[in-house]
Design a protein around this motif. Structure first.
Motif, mmCIF file in Angstrom:
data_model
loop_
_atom_site.group_PDB
_atom_site.id
_atom_site.type_symbol
_atom_site.label_atom_id
_atom_site.label_comp_id
_atom_site.label_asym_id
_atom_site.label_seq_id
_atom_site.Cartn_x
_atom_site.Cartn_y
_atom_site.Cartn_z
ATOM 1 N N ALA A 197 64.118 20.412 39.937
ATOM 2 C CA ALA A 197 62.894 20.378 40.473
ATOM 3 C C ALA A 197 61.765 19.684 39.377
ATOM 4 N N ILE A 198 61.978 19.841 38.283
ATOM 5 C CA ILE A 198 61.160 19.629 37.149
ATOM 6 C C ILE A 198 61.342 17.931 36.940
ATOM 7 N N ARG A 199 62.492 17.620 36.959
ATOM 8 C CA ARG A 199 62.730 16.087 36.777
ATOM 9 C C ARG A 199 62.239 15.294 38.204
ATOM 10 N N GLU A 200 62.389 15.858 39.302
ATOM 11 C CA GLU A 200 61.871 15.300 40.319
ATOM 12 C C GLU A 200 60.128 15.001 40.474
ATOM 13 N N GLY A 201 59.700 16.288 39.772
ATOM 14 C CA GLY A 201 58.334 16.277 39.772
ATOM 15 C C GLY A 201 57.878 15.295 38.457
ATOM 16 N N GLN A 202 58.575 15.130 37.662
ATOM 17 C CA GLN A 202 58.305 14.191 36.504
ATOM 18 C C GLN A 202 58.567 12.802 37.132
ATOM 19 N N ALA A 203 59.370 12.480 37.808
ATOM 20 C CA ALA A 203 59.768 11.073 38.244
ATOM 21 C C ALA A 203 58.595 10.796 39.451
ATOM 22 N N PHE A 204 58.168 11.749 40.166
ATOM 23 C CA PHE A 204 56.996 11.339 41.127
ATOM 24 C C PHE A 204 55.804 10.765 40.162
ATOM 25 N N ALA A 205 55.520 11.762 39.137
ATOM 26 C CA ALA A 205 54.303 11.389 38.470
ATOM 27 C C ALA A 205 54.448 10.005 37.667
ATOM 28 N N GLU A 206 55.832 9.661 37.017
ATOM 29 C CA GLU A 206 55.895 8.266 36.518
ATOM 30 C C GLU A 206 55.628 7.277 37.357
ATOM 31 N N THR A 207 56.136 7.564 38.775
ATOM 32 C CA THR A 207 56.020 6.300 39.629
ATOM 33 C C THR A 207 54.631 6.037 40.141
ATOM 34 N N GLU A 208 54.216 7.109 40.381
ATOM 35 C CA GLU A 208 52.797 7.124 41.088
ATOM 36 C C GLU A 208 51.579 7.078 40.073
ATOM 37 N N PHE A 209 51.603 7.651 38.911
ATOM 38 C CA PHE A 209 50.567 7.965 37.935
ATOM 39 C C PHE A 209 50.661 6.910 36.833
ATOM 40 N N TYR A 210 51.616 6.402 36.482
ATOM 41 C CA TYR A 210 52.064 5.972 35.156
ATOM 42 C C TYR A 210 52.502 4.484 35.473
ATOM 43 N N GLY A 211 52.564 3.943 37.010
ATOM 44 C CA GLY A 211 52.820 2.764 37.040
ATOM 45 C C GLY A 211 54.561 2.687 36.749
ATOM 46 N N ARG A 212 55.552 3.472 36.361
ATOM 47 C CA ARG A 212 56.913 3.312 36.213
ATOM 48 C C ARG A 212 57.727 3.908 37.224
ATOM 49 N N PRO A 213 58.112 3.000 38.275
ATOM 50 C CA PRO A 213 58.859 3.382 39.462
ATOM 51 C C PRO A 213 60.326 4.236 38.817
ATOM 52 N N THR A 214 60.190 5.491 38.935
ATOM 53 C CA THR A 214 61.282 6.163 38.675
ATOM 54 C C THR A 214 61.757 7.190 39.601
ATOM 55 N N SER A 215 63.287 7.195 39.822
ATOM 56 C CA SER A 215 63.903 8.205 40.831
ATOM 57 C C SER A 215 64.989 8.941 39.953
ATOM 58 N N PHE A 216 64.945 10.280 40.078
ATOM 59 C CA PHE A 216 65.959 10.973 39.282
ATOM 60 C C PHE A 216 67.156 10.812 40.185
ATOM 61 N N ASP A 217 68.077 11.051 38.738
ATOM 62 C CA ASP A 217 69.533 10.570 39.485
ATOM 63 C C ASP A 217 70.308 11.955 39.473
ATOM 64 N N HIS A 218 70.790 12.268 40.903
ATOM 65 C CA HIS A 218 71.298 13.640 41.236
ATOM 66 C C HIS A 218 72.515 13.705 40.866
ATOM 67 N N GLU A 219 73.238 12.786 40.287
ATOM 68 C CA GLU A 219 74.658 12.792 39.960
ATOM 69 C C GLU A 219 74.743 13.347 38.616
ATOM 70 N N MET A 220 76.230 14.166 38.800
ATOM 71 C CA MET A 220 76.504 15.012 37.358
ATOM 72 C C MET A 220 75.439 15.568 36.927
ATOM 73 N N VAL A 221 74.968 16.688 37.769
ATOM 74 C CA VAL A 221 73.793 17.777 37.082
ATOM 75 C C VAL A 221 74.720 18.877 36.848
ATOM 76 N N ALA A 222 74.608 19.416 35.371
ATOM 77 C CA ALA A 222 75.453 20.589 35.158
ATOM 78 C C ALA A 222 74.739 21.705 35.719
ATOM 79 N N SER A 223 75.459 22.791 35.760
ATOM 80 C CA SER A 223 74.895 23.967 36.203
ATOM 81 C C SER A 223 75.526 25.221 35.707
ATOM 82 N N ALA A 224 74.753 26.515 35.661
ATOM 83 C CA ALA A 224 75.528 27.742 35.194
ATOM 84 C C ALA A 224 75.436 28.782 36.171
ATOM 85 N N VAL A 225 76.351 29.707 36.134
ATOM 86 C CA VAL A 225 76.185 30.755 36.770
ATOM 87 C C VAL A 225 76.407 32.053 36.046
#
Ligand code: FAD
Length: 460
Positions: free
Chosen positions: A315-343
């Motif tokens: 969620a954080i990285r998606e929010g960051q990518a949105f802000a980078e794209t829309e407010f810093y002029g740097r089109p960024t999409s978060f890569d959802h591949e190989m996201v590690a997780s813990a249980v």
């Protein structure tokens, strides 16, 4: 461009919303964030953070037992639930305050209340009136799902209430097989609560590697959790003895608390999505493209409400990518591949990449490296605890496509493994890394023999 009250209006001050709002505000944009509950969202208030505190609290029971093996005399340990709750709530309040200050320091305005969109540029906040915004970001997260028509279902609680139980129950029945269910099973069992896990599937943690799933179930049972698979609630009855969970397979389970951890759903209620024509997926999530754009111009969505990978860092990285794209002029999409997780089950799990079954399905021929062993920490306790480490390797390219660790520090180990795997490390490169001794993680770089799963024979 039309004149709006704000450049950006964010609905929801959770993991994704706060990151997007802060970054956007720091670019000089005029930003407001609406929050109907407490700033910090699920993760801080009723998710990852309080959950991890509960895991820590509950693990002491096991540490005390282990300590005895090393010569310690440990008296009769007792646990004070109200003391723990008070400490937990103090820390959660502190963290929520940090989030508020971070928003304010960035220059974002915080508005308390439930927000609803009335058109693609207008948001109405309950009791506070309407404002307009050039861009709107939906970051409203998810909520626990429960069957609506189960007789007696009103007696069950969700994970939200599990963090605030007025007293520790003597007996608990937890329904569900996902990570939240197994984590709470470990927590309550560790705290001395007679714990039964009821799951309708053939094993817990659907989507994880099958060896991991089987291993965890065995280990949970070793630690005293009763695991009922292929079982599910038919009804719940309140009696003088307690709550009786009548299961469809014939089990009647008496407990003081029934906790439903049956999954979560995107939280879109009362958001005004229909009024704006925002499209949803089949699962009721807000439909977005790789840049988190909805089908409506000027409206974006990030985090659990989009039901992509429902984890805080995502969620954080998606929010960051949105802000980078829309407010810093740097089109960024978060890569959802190989996201590690813990249980944070007990024992805990760290996992990244493909399960063996998914790898076989996707890649055809794969090589498996697997090791089960007693962690050194438990050498003196006479227990049966075993750790499991597994690597899934694409046979053609020799790339490691999956890594799974069940055992002490599994979540810490996987963070580092994920870097190499995301970079495309091959098994020979991985093996060229010298071991760190004596650790549990060294087993990862010392597995040389391919493992042939029972039933697959040499042809696998
Ligand atoms: P949220 O953090 O849920 O934030 C959404 C915010 O929007 C909330 O504060 C809500 O009150 C607010 N809101 C909703 N609608 C409105 C409205 N109309 N107006 C105003 N405000 C609104 N993830 C991990 O990575 N690791 C873990 O260990 C982990 N453990 C978890 C344990 C539990 C028990 C749970 C439930 C979740 C856990 N998660 C974990 C998942 C993680 O909490 C979520 O993925 C993450 O919080 C999603 O962030 P978000 O910004 O999408 O939504």
């Amino acid at each position: 461009m039309a004149d709006y009250d704000y450049d950006l209006f964010v609905i929801g001050a959770g993991s994704g919303g706060v990151r997007a709002a802060r970054l956007a505000a720091m670019s000089g944009a005029k930003v407001a964030v609406a929050e109907e509950h407490r700033v910090g969202g699920t993760c801080v208030i009723r998710g990852c953070v309080p959950k991890k505190f509960m895991v820590y609290a509950s693990e002491f029971a096991h540490h005390f037992e282990t300590a005895k093996g090393f010569g310690w005399t440990v008296g009769e340990p007792t646990f004070d639930w109200p003391v723990f709750l008070a400490e937990k709530d103090k820390e959660i309040a502190r963290l929520s305050g940090v989030y508020v200050r971070n928003l304010q320091n960035a220059g974002a305005e915080l508005i308390h209340g439930k927000a609803k969109m009335t058109d693609p540029h207008t948001v109405e906040v309950e009791g506070k009136g309407s404002v307009t915004a050039g861009k709107i970001l939906i970051a409203t997260g998810g909520q626990p799902w429960a069957p609506k028509d189960l007789p007696g279902g009103e007696h069950a609680i969700s994970s939200n209430e599990a963090f605030q139980l007025p007293e520790l129950p003597r007996r608990i029945v937890i329904a569900g097989g996902g990570y939240i269910a197994v984590e709470f099973a470990g927590i309550f069992n560790g705290l001395g609560v007679e714990t039964t896990l009821v799951h309708r599937g053939p094993n817990v943690l659907r989507g994880f590697d099958d060896d991991v799933r089987a291993h965890l179930t065995e280990e949970m049972e070793q630690r005293g959790i009763k695991v009922l698979l292929g079982a599910q609630h038919g009804s719940i009855e309140k009696t003088a003895e307690g709550l009786v969970s009548h299961c469809i397979d014939g089990h009647d389970l008496v407990s003081d608390v029934v906790l439903f951890a049956l999954g979560r759903e995107p939280y879109t209620e009362g958001l005004g999505l229909e009024a704006c024509g925002v499209a949803l997926t089949e699962t009721g999530a807000v439909k977005v493209d790789a840049f988190s754009r909805t089908n409506v111009e000027h409206i974006w969505a990030v985090g659990d409400v989009t039901d992509r990978i429902n984890l805080t860092p995502v969620a954080i990285r998606e929010g960051q990518a949105f802000a980078e794209t829309e407010f810093y002029g740097r089109p960024t999409s978060f890569d959802h591949e190989m996201v590690a997780s813990a249980v944070f089950s007990q024992p805990p799990i760290g996992s990244v990449g493909l399960s063996e079954a998914d790898a076989r399905h996707k890649l055809g021929k794969v090589d498996i490296y697997l090791s089960r062993f007693r962690p050194m920490k438990y050498a003196f306790t006479g227990g049966h605890e075993r750790a499991l480490i597994k690597l899934v390797v694409d046979a053609a390219s020799e790339r490691i496509v999956g890594c799974h660790v069940v055992g002490p520090d599994g979540p810490e180990i996987i963070q580092m493994a994920a870097i190499a795997i995301k970079m495309g490390v091959t098994k020979p490169q991985w093996d060229s890394t010298c071991a760190v001794h004596p650790t549990l993680a060294e087993e990862l770089v010392t597995m040389r023999e391919k493992y042939v799963p029972p039933g697959l024979g040499q042809a696998a």
